[in-house]
Scaffold this motif. Structure first.
Motif, mmCIF file in Angstrom:
data_model
loop_
_atom_site.group_PDB
_atom_site.id
_atom_site.type_symbol
_atom_site.label_atom_id
_atom_site.label_comp_id
_atom_site.label_asym_id
_atom_site.label_seq_id
_atom_site.Cartn_x
_atom_site.Cartn_y
_atom_site.Cartn_z
ATOM 1 N N MET A 373 1.059 -0.752 0.103
ATOM 2 C CA MET A 373 0.395 -0.029 -0.020
ATOM 3 C C MET A 373 0.817 1.024 -0.043
ATOM 4 O O MET A 373 0.722 1.965 -0.683
ATOM 5 C CB MET A 373 -0.741 0.439 1.100
ATOM 6 N N LYS A 374 2.467 1.324 1.143
ATOM 7 C CA LYS A 374 2.633 2.692 1.164
ATOM 8 C C LYS A 374 3.546 2.624 -0.373
ATOM 9 O O LYS A 374 3.631 3.714 -0.782
ATOM 10 C CB LYS A 374 4.112 1.960 1.697
ATOM 11 N N VAL A 377 0.911 4.395 -2.489
ATOM 12 C CA VAL A 377 0.743 5.837 -2.628
ATOM 13 C C VAL A 377 1.985 6.727 -3.085
ATOM 14 O O VAL A 377 1.547 7.312 -3.451
ATOM 15 C CB VAL A 377 0.545 5.988 -0.572
ATOM 16 N N VAL A 411 1.320 10.551 5.463
ATOM 17 C CA VAL A 411 0.125 9.528 5.454
ATOM 18 C C VAL A 411 -0.554 8.078 6.163
ATOM 19 O O VAL A 411 0.953 8.070 7.120
ATOM 20 C CB VAL A 411 1.270 8.713 4.125
ATOM 21 N N ILE A 413 -1.227 5.127 7.230
ATOM 22 C CA ILE A 413 -1.353 3.338 6.644
ATOM 23 C C ILE A 413 -1.677 2.595 7.795
ATOM 24 O O ILE A 413 -1.059 2.270 8.292
ATOM 25 C CB ILE A 413 -1.042 2.840 5.486
ATOM 26 N N ALA A 471 -11.565 5.596 4.025
ATOM 27 C CA ALA A 471 -10.493 6.246 4.368
ATOM 28 C C ALA A 471 -11.059 7.994 4.299
ATOM 29 O O ALA A 471 -11.763 8.290 3.896
ATOM 30 C CB ALA A 471 -9.713 6.211 2.850
ATOM 31 N N TYR A 473 -9.370 11.954 3.701
ATOM 32 C CA TYR A 473 -8.488 13.511 3.914
ATOM 33 C C TYR A 473 -9.097 14.252 4.769
ATOM 34 O O TYR A 473 -10.102 14.652 5.491
ATOM 35 C CB TYR A 473 -8.827 13.890 2.125
ATOM 36 N N ILE A 480 -4.408 12.437 4.759
ATOM 37 C CA ILE A 480 -4.489 11.006 4.353
ATOM 38 C C ILE A 480 -4.881 9.843 4.624
ATOM 39 O O ILE A 480 -2.814 9.649 5.327
ATOM 40 C CB ILE A 480 -4.101 10.083 2.506
ATOM 41 N N PHE A 482 -5.611 5.407 5.402
ATOM 42 C CA PHE A 482 -6.135 4.910 5.460
ATOM 43 C C PHE A 482 -6.353 3.268 5.916
ATOM 44 O O PHE A 482 -5.121 2.374 5.879
ATOM 45 C CB PHE A 482 -5.133 3.685 3.864
ATOM 46 N N ILE A 509 -7.073 5.594 -3.313
ATOM 47 C CA ILE A 509 -5.844 6.436 -2.330
ATOM 48 C C ILE A 509 -5.844 7.989 -3.065
ATOM 49 O O ILE A 509 -6.256 8.822 -2.597
ATOM 50 C CB ILE A 509 -4.992 5.638 -2.753
ATOM 51 N N GLU A 512 -8.329 10.753 -2.344
ATOM 52 C CA GLU A 512 -8.433 10.881 -0.387
ATOM 53 C C GLU A 512 -7.249 12.231 -1.110
ATOM 54 O O GLU A 512 -7.503 12.986 -0.733
ATOM 55 C CB GLU A 512 -7.956 10.394 -0.081
#
Length: 674
Positions: A373-374, A377, A411, A413, A471, A473, A480, A482, A509, A512
């Motif tokens: 996921m990182k 992003v 960020v 996560i 999710a 923002y 952001i 998640f 992603i 957001e």
């Protein structure tokens, strides 16, 4: 004003049959008899809709609910293990387990019935004048009695100085959506009349005679209607500048005289106030007029109703059946109550969500998911930067500032780096569910004050629990987020290729990220301060382009007699538009070196858009469509597909859509922002 743009928590249940390994798209969820250019939503999701008819338990059910259902089963397993095994007194496990046990104990709740809340209602009945009523409200605040006041207050980030917290006062005073009080079309009038009948029934269940209940209802609704008419609409509340009025406490006390504000806030634990912000001055002034010109009997009836309504799901099955009948059957179209265990899991999540979330992540969230996921992003940030550079309408000065904001995204996560402390919360089986929830309310207020009042904003705070399928923002921290809960199929699939994952979680992603530059978010700079960082003329160019999406969605017929609200949903529609553009660009970047092959008769580009549509698969009642169109800043699932995709050039290329197709929108009428 601490504005949070949150992606909608609704979608469709996926089937359990096998699917083509590696592409993520489940063919049985499609309806290949439909034409992509006629109804892409039906084409991508028609099979799912047919195979997953709406159960009586739900007014809306889709992909978000499917994942949430699985998460609920996991959370239930965790909670029931705590509840069925002795836990050390005062431990988090004891609090989680005992609160769940209290929620599950139908025999005790039915035996108690309305008696727990009648204790506090009788206290309201006993007051003789307004001075005593105000004193009782202050006492209620200190005791954690939950009730709806004529205004709301909280401590949150100061949008003009985002590293500092500020006390904010916002409009309030009514229990259902504002439109039901102020709009006189047949649909809204029908709901208001049903609400009135509901109030009468609730007072009767609380022991009042029908004629007394009727009078109490009239008094309560009269006050609520005044407050609703004085308040701002959901569209007006989207404008940060007009919902922020900062002043000293001395100025506030003078402008809003007639109420002992110091004593009131003292009971909330908010002391030594220097400055604050009034979100909606007209509503607060009307609230003071209500206090001034309404007789004590009517005010008592109003507060009795709000205390009773706030406790409605804790007073046994007879009361809850009436609560469900109005708030679910009438308002949303759901026909059947959820099982008690689901309601109990939801209640525990609402109170001890981060505590439960830690246990959930320890057991169910692999670190490999977080790492992938990182990377996605990071790739989306690169793609968004490229889209910024490509815009001819945007000046170099604005592009530079936009890059600075993009680079400054915070960020989050999976789960928080530090967890909420519940040590000061007391849950005990010796007290009733109602009494325990008073303790929860008292703790929550004290916890907010302890963490925020006279303290800088904590950028590590999470505004969703890790097990949430959602999710968000947050503009004042430029973050952001998640949660772990959403990082699973059909949003995220470690076994699927980039076409699927960029079309699903990639768009989430991008959505957001896009909120940082939508019609609201673009008014906040890289540090989260409300400041115009756009070069002269660029803001107006943006607004002209955003108006296109407002007008396009406002023309959509949700029902024969109901249009979508393009103004209310502008930010979320811009989020979808930007999310699609950014995720598609990131997807193309990702496959440059390692192109994907066609699979199951679909190109990678087609699979990208099919994955996106599958996220929004759902079935929904007409009543829920009406309710959400009134109050939800997100478009309905069908239109997040059939409304969003015709404005995206790449969708036309992927499926060969031409001007012969009903969904075709001429290029000059499409949105030209990113």
């Amino acid at each position: 004003m601490n504005i949070k743009n949150i992606i909608a928590f609704f979608a469709m249940a996926a089937t359990t049959t096998a699917f083509a390994q590696g592409i993520g798209i489940r063919m049985e969820n499609m309806n290949k008899e439909a034409k992509p250019g006629t109804d892409f939503y039906e084409y991508a999701c028609g099979g799912w809709k047919k195979n997953n008819p709406l159960s009586p338990e739900y007014a809306r059910f889709g992909s978000f609910n499917t994942v949430a259902e699985e998460n609920n089963k996991r959370v239930r397993e965790i909670i029931e293990s705590l509840s069925s095994n002795p836990q050390p007194k005062g431990s988090l496990g004891q609090k989680i387990g005992d609160l769940y046990a209290l929620r599950m104990d139908s025999v005790r709740q039915n035996n108690d019935g309305v008696k727990p809340v009648l204790v506090d209602i009788k206290r309201i009945k006993s007051v003789k004048n307004k001075k005593q009523l105000i004193a009782l409200i202050n006492t209620f605040n200190s005791e954690g009695v939950t009730f709806g006041e004529l205004w709301g207050s909280y401590v949150g980030a100061d949008m003009m100085s985002s590293k500092e917290n500020i006390l904010e006062i916002v409009q309030g005073g009514y229990r259902i959506e504002r439109d039901y009080y102020v709009k006189d079309d047949e649909a809204n009038k029908k709901i208001l009349e049903a609400y009135k009948r509901h109030i009468v029934k609730m007072f009767i269940l609380a022991g009042e005679k029908p004629e007394v209940a009727e009078k109490k209802m009239q008094n309560a609704v009269a006050i609520e209607s005044r407050m609703a008419k004085a308040g701002k609409s959901n569209v007006e509340l989207r404008d940060p500048a007009s919902n922020y009025h900062k002043m000293t406490f001395a100025e506030f006390s003078k402008e809003y005289a007639g109420y002992d504000w110091k004593k009131y806030f003292d009971t909330l634990g908010i002391t030594d106030i220097e400055v604050l912000s009034v979100g909606q001055p007209e509503a607060l002034k009307e609230a003071l007029k209500v206090w001034d010109d309404t007789d004590i009997k009517a005010l008592k009836d109003y507060f009795e109703w709000h205390v009773l309504d706030s406790a409605g799901n804790m007073l046994g099955d007879a009361v809850y059946e009436e609560v469900f009948d109005f708030y679910s059957r009438t308002l949303t179209g759901a026909q059947q109550q959820q099982p008690r265990w689901k309601r109990s899991v939801s209640a525990v999540n609402g109170v001890l969500g981060e505590g439960v979330g830690k246990l959930y992540c320890d057991k169910y969230f692999p670190e490999a998911n977080k790492a992938r996921m990182k990377q996605m992003v990071d790739n989306l940030q690169i793609a968004l930067g490229e889209r910024i550079d490509a815009q001819e309408w945007m000046s170099e000065e604005t592009k530079k500032a936009a890059h600075e904001k993009l680079d400054a995204f915070y960020v989050k996560i999976g789960y928080p780096d530090k967890w909420r402390d519940y040590s000061n919360l007391t849950i005990t089986l010796e007290k009733s569910l109602y009494e325990n929830m008073k303790e929860v309310s008292k703790w929550a207020q004290a916890d907010m004050v302890q963490r925020k009042w006279k303290k800088p904003v904590d950028p590590t705070e999470w505004h969703m629990t890790p097990q949430t399928v959602n999710a968000y923002y947050n503009p004042t921290t430029n973050e952001i987020c998640f949660p772990a809960g959403i990082l699973q199929y059909p949003f995220f699939d470690m076994e699927a290729d980039d076409a699927f994952n960029y079309g699903a979680i990639g768009v989430v992603i991008g959505h957001e990220m896009s909120h940082g530059f939508d019609d609201q978010g673009r008014q906040f700079d890289k540090d989260g301060n409300f400041r115009d960082w756009w070069a002269d003329g660029d803001g107006e160019k943006y607004n002209i382009r955003a108006q296109v999406i407002k007008d396009f969605f406002s023309a959509i017929k949700v029902l024969p007699d109901l249009n979508a609200n393009g103004d209310l949903c502008c930010g979320e529609n811009l989020g979808d538009h930007g999310g699609l553009k950014f995720a598609y660009a990131a997807f193309q970047n990702a496959i440059k070196q390692n192109p994907l092959a066609d699979k199951e008769g679909f190109t990678p580009e087609q699979r990208f858009f099919l994955a996106y549509a599958g996220v929004w698969a759902q079935n929904i009642t007409e009543a829920e469509m009406r309710r959400l169109t009134t109050m939800d800043p997100h478009s309905l699932g069908e239109w997040r597909v059939n409304g969003a995709l015709p404005l995206i050039d790449m969708w036309y290329d992927a499926f060969g859509i031409t001007d012969k197709d009903p969904m075709y929108v001429a290029p000059e009428k499409r949105v030209k922002i990113w």
